[in-house]
Design a protein around this motif. Structure first.
Motif, PDB file in Angstrom:
ATOM      1  N   ARG A   5     -23.146  41.540  59.150  1.00  0.00           N
ATOM      2  CA  ARG A   5     -23.347  40.144  59.541  1.00  0.00           C
ATOM      3  C   ARG A   5     -22.671  39.242  58.526  1.00  0.00           C
ATOM      4  N   THR A   6     -21.756  38.432  58.998  1.00  0.00           N
ATOM      5  CA  THR A   6     -21.017  37.567  58.089  1.00  0.00           C
ATOM      6  C   THR A   6     -20.946  36.152  58.633  1.00  0.00           C
ATOM      7  N   LEU A   7     -20.680  35.241  57.728  1.00  0.00           N
ATOM      8  CA  LEU A   7     -20.479  33.860  58.126  1.00  0.00           C
ATOM      9  C   LEU A   7     -19.215  33.724  58.980  1.00  0.00           C
ATOM     10  N   ASP A   8     -18.198  34.509  58.675  1.00  0.00           N
ATOM     11  CA  ASP A   8     -16.967  34.477  59.474  1.00  0.00           C
ATOM     12  C   ASP A   8     -17.244  34.892  60.922  1.00  0.00           C
ATOM     13  N   ALA A   9     -18.047  35.923  61.106  1.00  0.00           N
ATOM     14  CA  ALA A   9     -18.386  36.372  62.461  1.00  0.00           C
ATOM     15  C   ALA A   9     -19.189  35.297  63.189  1.00  0.00           C
ATOM     16  N   LEU A  10     -20.134  34.704  62.498  1.00  0.00           N
ATOM     17  CA  LEU A  10     -20.925  33.627  63.091  1.00  0.00           C
ATOM     18  C   LEU A  10     -20.024  32.458  63.472  1.00  0.00           C
ATOM     19  N   SER A  11     -19.135  32.092  62.583  1.00  0.00           N
ATOM     20  CA  SER A  11     -18.218  30.988  62.841  1.00  0.00           C
ATOM     21  C   SER A  11     -17.357  31.260  64.071  1.00  0.00           C
ATOM     22  N   ALA A  12     -16.896  32.490  64.222  1.00  0.00           N
ATOM     23  CA  ALA A  12     -16.091  32.860  65.389  1.00  0.00           C
ATOM     24  C   ALA A  12     -16.900  32.729  66.675  1.00  0.00           C
ATOM     25  N   VAL A  13     -18.135  33.181  66.647  1.00  0.00           N
ATOM     26  CA  VAL A  13     -19.013  33.051  67.822  1.00  0.00           C
ATOM     27  C   VAL A  13     -19.233  31.576  68.139  1.00  0.00           C
ATOM     28  N   LEU A  14     -19.478  30.785  67.127  1.00  0.00           N
ATOM     29  CA  LEU A  14     -19.718  29.357  67.311  1.00  0.00           C
ATOM     30  C   LEU A  14     -18.499  28.672  67.937  1.00  0.00           C
ATOM     31  N   GLU A  15     -17.321  28.964  67.424  1.00  0.00           N
ATOM     32  CA  GLU A  15     -16.096  28.346  67.937  1.00  0.00           C
ATOM     33  C   GLU A  15     -15.761  28.811  69.351  1.00  0.00           C
ATOM     34  N   GLU A  16     -15.954  30.092  69.619  1.00  0.00           N
ATOM     35  CA  GLU A  16     -15.573  30.658  70.915  1.00  0.00           C
ATOM     36  C   GLU A  16     -16.608  30.411  72.011  1.00  0.00           C
ATOM     37  N   SER A  17     -17.896  30.456  71.637  1.00  0.00           N
ATOM     38  CA  SER A  17     -18.932  30.443  72.675  1.00  0.00           C
ATOM     39  C   SER A  17     -19.965  29.340  72.526  1.00  0.00           C
ATOM     40  N   GLY A  18     -19.944  28.604  71.423  1.00  0.00           N
ATOM     41  CA  GLY A  18     -20.852  27.474  71.267  1.00  0.00           C
ATOM     42  C   GLY A  18     -22.132  27.774  70.520  1.00  0.00           C
ATOM     43  N   PRO A  19     -22.938  26.725  70.328  1.00  0.00           N
ATOM     44  CA  PRO A  19     -24.136  26.850  69.497  1.00  0.00           C
ATOM     45  C   PRO A  19     -25.225  27.771  70.064  1.00  0.00           C
ATOM     46  N   ALA A  20     -25.377  27.857  71.371  1.00  0.00           N
ATOM     47  CA  ALA A  20     -26.406  28.754  71.933  1.00  0.00           C
ATOM     48  C   ALA A  20     -26.069  30.206  71.608  1.00  0.00           C
ATOM     49  N   PHE A  34     -38.208  34.242  67.805  1.00  0.00           N
ATOM     50  CA  PHE A  34     -37.581  32.961  68.098  1.00  0.00           C
ATOM     51  C   PHE A  34     -36.617  32.522  67.002  1.00  0.00           C
ATOM     52  N   SER A  35     -35.533  31.909  67.432  1.00  0.00           N
ATOM     53  CA  SER A  35     -34.651  31.141  66.563  1.00  0.00           C
ATOM     54  C   SER A  35     -34.445  29.816  67.284  1.00  0.00           C
ATOM     55  N   ALA A  36     -34.439  28.714  66.513  1.00  0.00           N
ATOM     56  CA  ALA A  36     -34.431  27.404  67.176  1.00  0.00           C
ATOM     57  C   ALA A  36     -33.706  26.351  66.357  1.00  0.00           C
ATOM     58  N   VAL A  37     -33.265  25.331  67.079  1.00  0.00           N
ATOM     59  CA  VAL A  37     -32.748  24.114  66.474  1.00  0.00           C
ATOM     60  C   VAL A  37     -33.628  22.978  66.974  1.00  0.00           C
ATOM     61  N   TYR A  38     -34.139  22.198  66.023  1.00  0.00           N
ATOM     62  CA  TYR A  38     -34.918  21.003  66.340  1.00  0.00           C
ATOM     63  C   TYR A  38     -34.183  19.788  65.815  1.00  0.00           C
ATOM     64  N   ARG A  39     -34.245  18.701  66.584  1.00  0.00           N
ATOM     65  CA  ARG A  39     -33.616  17.442  66.195  1.00  0.00           C
ATOM     66  C   ARG A  39     -34.695  16.407  65.930  1.00  0.00           C
ATOM     67  N   PHE A  40     -34.532  15.671  64.840  1.00  0.00           N
ATOM     68  CA  PHE A  40     -35.473  14.602  64.509  1.00  0.00           C
ATOM     69  C   PHE A  40     -35.248  13.405  65.414  1.00  0.00           C
ATOM     70  N   LEU A  45     -40.084  15.888  66.861  1.00  0.00           N
ATOM     71  CA  LEU A  45     -39.005  16.862  66.788  1.00  0.00           C
ATOM     72  C   LEU A  45     -38.772  17.380  68.196  1.00  0.00           C
ATOM     73  N   HIS A  46     -37.514  17.336  68.622  1.00  0.00           N
ATOM     74  CA  HIS A  46     -37.166  17.817  69.960  1.00  0.00           C
ATOM     75  C   HIS A  46     -36.412  19.134  69.833  1.00  0.00           C
ATOM     76  N   ASN A  47     -36.869  20.129  70.563  1.00  0.00           N
ATOM     77  CA  ASN A  47     -36.177  21.406  70.576  1.00  0.00           C
ATOM     78  C   ASN A  47     -34.914  21.251  71.420  1.00  0.00           C
ATOM     79  N   VAL A  48     -33.751  21.452  70.786  1.00  0.00           N
ATOM     80  CA  VAL A  48     -32.490  21.328  71.516  1.00  0.00           C
ATOM     81  C   VAL A  48     -31.895  22.685  71.858  1.00  0.00           C
ATOM     82  N   LEU A  49     -32.251  23.711  71.100  1.00  0.00           N
ATOM     83  CA  LEU A  49     -31.829  25.085  71.391  1.00  0.00           C
ATOM     84  C   LEU A  49     -32.947  26.037  70.993  1.00  0.00           C
ATOM     85  N   LEU A  50     -33.180  27.026  71.832  1.00  0.00           N
ATOM     86  CA  LEU A  50     -34.170  28.056  71.514  1.00  0.00           C
ATOM     87  C   LEU A  50     -33.650  29.386  72.033  1.00  0.00           C
ATOM     88  N   HIS A  51     -33.664  30.373  71.157  1.00  0.00           N
ATOM     89  CA  HIS A  51     -33.354  31.732  71.585  1.00  0.00           C
ATOM     90  C   HIS A  51     -34.633  32.544  71.447  1.00  0.00           C
TER      91      HIS A  51
END
Length: 153
Positions: A5-20, A34-40, A45-51
């Protein structure tokens, strides 16, 4: 859980397929359900992404959370927050979510342009789970990358 697991791999997923997809990648490497993103948004706090590893629809109680009833308040106060077991954590005695959300590991998501706090990126579960330091550092690094992909969320 994924092996290398690397930051480079994560970055590639983010660029190619988006934040979800990036959130799903982060979740693959941890035992947490669960993994989640909450926005203030003011006092909420609003859940904007949840896996959810279980693949279920987001529970209502996770959709919008009052800031004062959240563990995110500790992320704001301390710059990050980790607890493997909220029931045994003396910092959480008397907290509304103590014993409901048991393990919680979270970092801030900052607006890259202004440096202001935008939200949080978290792994959590309703059972006691340890998060390896390497995965926490990947979570922290992911938060720095994700904001520009979340700005419209």
């Amino acid at each position: 859980m994924a092996s290398v697991r690397t930051l480079d791999a994560l970055s590639a997923v983010l660029e190619e397929s988006g934040p979800a997809a990036a959130l799903a990648y982060l979740n693959e490497g941890v035992p947490h359900r669960f993994s989640a993103v909450y926005r203030f948004a003011g006092p909420l706090l609003h859940n904007v992404l949840l896996h959810d590893k279980a693949g279920r629809i987001r529970p209502d109680f996770l959709a919008v959370v009052p800031f004062t009833r959240s563990f995110c308040q500790f992320v704001v106060k301390d710059g990050a927050f980790r607890t493997d077991n909220s029931v045994a954590d003396p910092r959480l005695f008397g907290h509304a979510l103590r014993g409901i959300v048991i393990s919680y590991h979270s970092v801030p998501v900052l607006d890259a342009a202004s440096g202001r706090l935008w939200g949080t990126l978290s792994h959590f579960d309703m059972r006691s789970l340890r998060l390896p330091d390497s995965e926490f550092e990947l979570l922290r690094s992911a938060a720095a990358l994700m904001h520009r992909h979340l700005a419209d969320a």
